[in-house]
Design an enzyme around this catalytic site. Structure first.
Site, PDB file in Angstrom:
ATOM      1  N   SER A 160      13.207  14.931  42.821  1.00 46.88           N
ATOM      2  CA  SER A 160      12.670  14.503  44.112  1.00 46.88           C
ATOM      3  C   SER A 160      11.153  14.622  44.193  1.00 46.88           C
ATOM      4  CB  SER A 160      13.341  15.302  45.233  1.00 46.88           C
ATOM      5  OG  SER A 160      13.213  16.695  45.019  1.00 46.88           O
ATOM      6  N   LYS A 202      15.536  18.859  32.997  1.00 45.93           N
ATOM      7  CA  LYS A 202      15.178  18.654  34.406  1.00 45.93           C
ATOM      8  C   LYS A 202      14.174  19.696  34.838  1.00 45.93           C
ATOM      9  CE  LYS A 202      17.348  18.908  38.900  1.00 45.93           C
ATOM     10  NZ  LYS A 202      18.534  19.240  39.638  1.00 45.93           N
ATOM     11  N   LYS A 234      17.354  23.361  32.576  1.00 46.59           N
ATOM     12  CA  LYS A 234      16.988  23.128  33.973  1.00 46.59           C
ATOM     13  C   LYS A 234      16.037  24.239  34.392  1.00 46.59           C
ATOM     14  CE  LYS A 234      18.669  22.613  38.676  1.00 46.59           C
ATOM     15  NZ  LYS A 234      19.819  22.471  39.560  1.00 46.59           N
ATOM     16  N   LYS A 292      21.782  40.560  53.713  1.00 45.45           N
ATOM     17  CA  LYS A 292      21.737  41.033  52.331  1.00 45.45           C
ATOM     18  C   LYS A 292      20.485  40.488  51.644  1.00 45.45           C
ATOM     19  CE  LYS A 292      24.985  37.620  50.397  1.00 45.45           C
ATOM     20  NZ  LYS A 292      26.356  37.426  49.945  1.00 45.45           N
TER      21      LYS A 292
HETATM   22  C1  PBG Z   1      21.264  22.060  42.644  1.00 46.75           C
HETATM   23  C2  PBG Z   1      20.485  20.838  42.338  1.00 46.75           C
HETATM   24  C3  PBG Z   1      19.132  20.685  42.620  1.00 46.75           C
HETATM   25  C4  PBG Z   1      18.776  19.408  42.232  1.00 46.75           C
HETATM   26  C5  PBG Z   1      19.913  18.785  41.721  1.00 46.75           C
HETATM   27  N1  PBG Z   1      20.965  19.694  41.775  1.00 46.75           N
HETATM   28  C6  PBG Z   1      18.202  21.618  43.287  1.00 46.75           C
HETATM   29  C7  PBG Z   1      18.083  22.976  42.826  1.00 46.75           C
HETATM   30  O1  PBG Z   1      18.417  23.340  41.704  1.00 46.75           O
HETATM   31  O2  PBG Z   1      17.632  23.787  43.643  1.00 46.75           O
HETATM   32  C8  PBG Z   1      17.402  18.850  42.404  1.00 46.75           C
HETATM   33  C9  PBG Z   1      17.252  17.379  42.355  1.00 46.75           C
HETATM   34  C10 PBG Z   1      15.961  16.871  42.868  1.00 46.75           C
HETATM   35  O3  PBG Z   1      15.020  17.622  43.207  1.00 46.75           O
HETATM   36  O4  PBG Z   1      15.836  15.632  42.927  1.00 46.75           O
HETATM   37  N2  PBG Z   1      22.336  22.394  41.928  1.00 46.75           N
END
Ligand code: PBG
Length: 346
Positions: free
Chosen positions: A294, A268, A209, A231
């Site tokens: 997204s 991802k 990821k 913080k």
């Molecule tokens: C967070 C998470 C994210 C997405 C899925 N789970 C965002 C991130 O890591 O900031 C993104 C999915 C998308 O953009 O469609 N745990």
């Protein structure tokens, strides 16, 4: 019928043993030799749920909705009728429930366990995938616990993630998908689930990821972006998500996830990381998933909205490319639309 334009001994005829176009001559031949298929059983449909009683269209993600619990069940029913077999749930949690340690993440009365129960009661055959990470529950907007010094703590976070995963399994989740990128969380969650008798619950690891700008619209949808406070909170997720510059490192993450007991490994985002999907596909016997995130979805939506691309063609081609790169499963916001397109309706 083949149109013969050139006479048999015409000098302009090329002497070619191989003419790849013969396999493209008619749709029948082309379909017979097609290497990759995109089918509804490859799709996992990401859905957003909130605690309110209304279904809210998400401005930042046209075509997506923040569903009420009732609306969510109805949408799962619609997706199931289109042949979709799996959904993945993301909660939009009220600010008042967020904390630095994200403890709402394992509340057995929380939004996600309620959503799982409703879906399972109405559509027991649907596979429910749940997200493990603290960002929807963290008042700091990170996937893990942030120390006073601004460090995202690994082992302390994994302890909370194990509680979150266990609660999700107890609520009836079929597949648990840790998206947090802490070290060692797959092994720790597997042990926790097994110790409580949930040996049948699968783990789909977000294996590679990346710290990607393409998640921007999603963070807007859930209000889960890193926050400002007293913080020093890191503004990005580079200390735990992978550097977009790195491909080889994905194989290191893969090796660990395999050793720790992942059932499915995910890459991802998908579209800009097809090489990573390919490398992981070559390197593991495990099923590979990819998340068309997204920002990828919105690039197609936005171009289609102004008439620059054909939405159906662009969406189907982008997903076929992800399959060709080697992903068996694709998480995509286009899922119900694709199911309709594959059935032949627009
Ligand atoms: C967070 C998470 C994210 C997405 C899925 N789970 C965002 C991130 O890591 O900031 C993104 C999915 C998308 O953009 O469609 N745990």
């Amino acid at each position: 019928m083949i149109v013969r334009m050139l006479a048999e001994n015409d000098l302009s005829r090329l002497d070619l043993a191989s003419r790849p176009r013969r396999n493209r001559r008619t749709p029948a031949i082309a379909q017979m030799v097609r290497e990759t298929q995109l089918q509804v059983e490859h799709l996992i449909y990401p859905l957003f749920v909130h605690g309110g009683s209304d279904n809210q269209p998400i401005d930042a993600m046209p075509g997506c909705t923040r569903w009420s619990l009732t609306g969510l069940s109805q949408e799962v029913g619609r997706a199931a009728a289109l042949g979709i077999r799996a959904v993945v749930l993301f909660p939009k949690v009220d600010e008042s429930l967020k904390s630095p340690t994200g403890d709402e993440a394992y509340n057995p009365q929380g939004l996600i366990p309620q959503a799982i129960a409703q879906i399972k009661a109405a559509y027991p055959q649907i596979l429910v995938v749940t997200d493990v990470a603290l960002d929807p529950y963290s008042s700091d907007g990170h996937d893990g616990i942030v120390s006073d010094e601004g460090v995202v703590l690994n082992d302390e976070t994994v302890a909370v993630l194990c509680k979150q995963a266990l609660m999700q399994a107890q609520a009836g989740a079929d597949i648990i998908a840790p998206s947090d990128m802490m070290d060692g969380r797959i092994g720790a969650i597997r042990k926790t689930l097994d110790a409580h008798g949930f040996t049948e619950v699968s783990l789909m690891s977000y294996c590679a990821k990346y710290a990607s700008c393409f998640y921007g619209p999603f963070r807007g949808a859930l209000d889960s972006a890193p926050k400002q406070s007293d913080k020093p909170i890191p503004k990005d997720k580079m200390s735990y998500q992978m550097d977009p510059a790195n491909g080889r490192e994905a194989l290191r993450e893969l090796r660990l996830d395999e050793q720790e007991g992942a059932d499915i490994v995910m890459v991802k985002p998908a579209g800009a990381y097809l090489d990573v999907i390919y490398r992981i596909r070559q390197a593991t016997p495990l099923p590979v998933a990819a998340y068309q995130v997204s920002g990828e979805y919105l690039m197609i939506k936005a171009a289609a909205a102004v008439g620059w691309l054909d939405e159906k063609e662009a969406a189907l081609e982008s997903l076929l490319a992800i399959r060709r790169a080697g992903a068996e499963l694709i998480l995509t916001y286009f899922a119900p639309q694709v199911a309709q397109w594959l059935q032949g309706s627009d």
